[in-house]
Scaffold this active site. Structure first.
Site, PDB file in Angstrom:
ATOM      1  CG  ASP A  36     -46.135 -45.814  63.370  1.00  0.00           C
ATOM      2  OD1 ASP A  36     -45.959 -45.800  62.137  1.00  0.00           O
ATOM      3  OD2 ASP A  36     -47.204 -46.168  63.887  1.00  0.00           O
ATOM      4  CG  HIS A  37     -42.131 -40.361  61.765  1.00  0.00           C
ATOM      5  ND1 HIS A  37     -41.795 -39.045  61.540  1.00  0.00           N
ATOM      6  CD2 HIS A  37     -42.225 -40.483  63.108  1.00  0.00           C
ATOM      7  CE1 HIS A  37     -41.688 -38.402  62.688  1.00  0.00           C
ATOM      8  NE2 HIS A  37     -41.928 -39.261  63.656  1.00  0.00           N
ATOM      9  CB  THR A  70     -48.653 -45.824  66.958  1.00  0.00           C
ATOM     10  OG1 THR A  70     -49.249 -45.730  65.664  1.00  0.00           O
ATOM     11  CG2 THR A  70     -49.636 -46.408  67.956  1.00  0.00           C
ATOM     12  CB  SER A 102     -52.619 -35.936  70.179  1.00  0.00           C
ATOM     13  OG  SER A 102     -51.492 -35.119  70.435  1.00  0.00           O
ATOM     14  N   GLY A 103     -50.339 -37.280  67.932  1.00  0.00           N
ATOM     15  CA  GLY A 103     -49.770 -37.270  66.598  1.00  0.00           C
ATOM     16  C   GLY A 103     -49.234 -35.925  66.139  1.00  0.00           C
ATOM     17  CD  GLU A 104     -45.251 -36.120  65.866  1.00  0.00           C
ATOM     18  OE1 GLU A 104     -45.334 -37.033  65.011  1.00  0.00           O
ATOM     19  OE2 GLU A 104     -44.734 -36.279  66.983  1.00  0.00           O
ATOM     20  CG  ASN A 107     -45.690 -38.770  60.720  1.00  0.00           C
ATOM     21  OD1 ASN A 107     -44.875 -38.951  59.833  1.00  0.00           O
ATOM     22  ND2 ASN A 107     -45.327 -38.461  61.967  1.00  0.00           N
ATOM     23  CB  THR A 186     -42.155 -37.973  78.746  1.00  0.00           C
ATOM     24  OG1 THR A 186     -42.046 -36.600  78.373  1.00  0.00           O
ATOM     25  CG2 THR A 186     -41.139 -38.299  79.842  1.00  0.00           C
TER      26      THR A 186
END
Length: 319
Positions: A36-37, A70, A102-104, A107, A186
């Protein structure tokens, strides 16, 4: 241990990815997962379709289960994300699960909001998990904190709330997730490093909860071709999690990967042209008590991977 086909939105157009998902199910894969990017990791990957639009089409076109990782809290408001999940599960009961992380910055920073430090991102993640669960339970939610929700209530809800997995790449994060997530997802690490992450999740309260593992692999007709494909498509993804979370654009990832050699891909990616070598790796994963492995062939030639693994890998693991 179930085996899923991973659809990489960064590497393929949504239409092609839909065809591949259908072919993977027909070949015998148990499930499909997807990324999900908003941006790909590199210009060479070249795509970044909207995962949630695609998931509705893919669930309609197949009969297997689907999962996605996500990041609620910045790019996605947790109430809107909870609504999307509820709608998919009303349409396709029991066939969808999600993991949250926690995301990047790659994005999430498209919103123009400041990118929080990791402790604040984790605090926001936990708040989003609690908010989404309350909405799935039919509660009217108001919350004023790192995310804000005002008098939100979901009127279309699934019969059963989804399993809410937590995504972790380090033992520290996995141990924290064990106390509140319904399961862990993971990624495979060199020298079975993911075993430490799984152990920490169980020590933190995750004993008995499901564990999913994403495996990056490269498979081709020959070893040199497999290594070349891994390097061409995935050299921007071999860094530690704290680096992956902080780089801002595909160009920055490409700059960071400028000195990554093809041989350095071995380990972060399971590179082998011999299917029996992949069976050996996956058998070791099964010994860790992993419930589902999502297989992501990072190369471009997906149909060879689907067909050969269906014929020569899946049967051996199931046997």
């Amino acid at each position: 241990m179930k085996l899923a086909y991973h659809g990489s939105h960064e590497q393929f157009a949504p239409s092609e990815l839909l065809t591949l998902a259908r072919e993977a199910e027909a070949a015998g894969f148990d499930a499909v997962t997807c990324s999900d990017h908003f941006h790909p990791w590199s210009e060479a990957q070249g795509h970044s379709g909207h995962a949630w639009t695609w998931l509705g089409a893919a669930l309609q076109a197949t009969t297997c289960g689907f999962g996605v990782v996500t990041a609620p809290g910045q790019r996605y408001h947790p109430a809107v994300l909870a609504q999307a999940v509820a709608t998919l599960l009303e349409l396709f009961p029991g066939r969808f699960w999600l993991a949250i992380g926690s995301g990047e910055q790659l994005n999430e920073s498209i919103t123009g909001e400041p990118w929080p430090a990791k402790p604040q991102r984790n605090e926001r993640l936990r708040a989003c998990a609690d908010l989404m669960r309350a909405l799935w339970a039919g509660e009217t939610v108001t919350h004023r904190g790192l995310v804000r929700v005002e008098a939100a209530k979901l009127y279309t809800r699934p019969r059963e709330p989804p399993l809410l997995f937590g995504a972790a790449l380090t033992a520290e994060t996995a141990r924290w997730l064990g106390s509140w997530a319904d399961g862990l997802i993971t990624a495979a690490q060199p020298d079975q490093g993911h075993a430490r992450v799984i152990e920490a999740f169980r020590e933190g309260g995750g004993e008995g909860k499901p564990v999913h593992l994403k495996v990056q692999l490269a498979y081709a007709a020959g070893e040199a071709a497999a290594l070349r494909e891994a390097w061409e498509q995935w050299r921007t993804n071999v860094f530690a999690s704290d680096v992956l979370a902080e780089l801002r654009t595909p160009a920055q990832f490409e700059a960071a990967a400028a000195f990554v050699t093809p041989e350095a891909m071995r380990g972060p990616v399971r590179v082998a042209a011999d299917p029996s070598r992949h069976v050996e790796w996956l058998a070791r994963d099964a010994e860790l008590g992993v419930d589902l492995v999502s297989l992501h062939h990072v190369g471009r030639e997906q149909r060879r991977f689907i067909e050969d693994f269906a014929a020569r890998v899946l049967p051996q693991l199931r046997g």
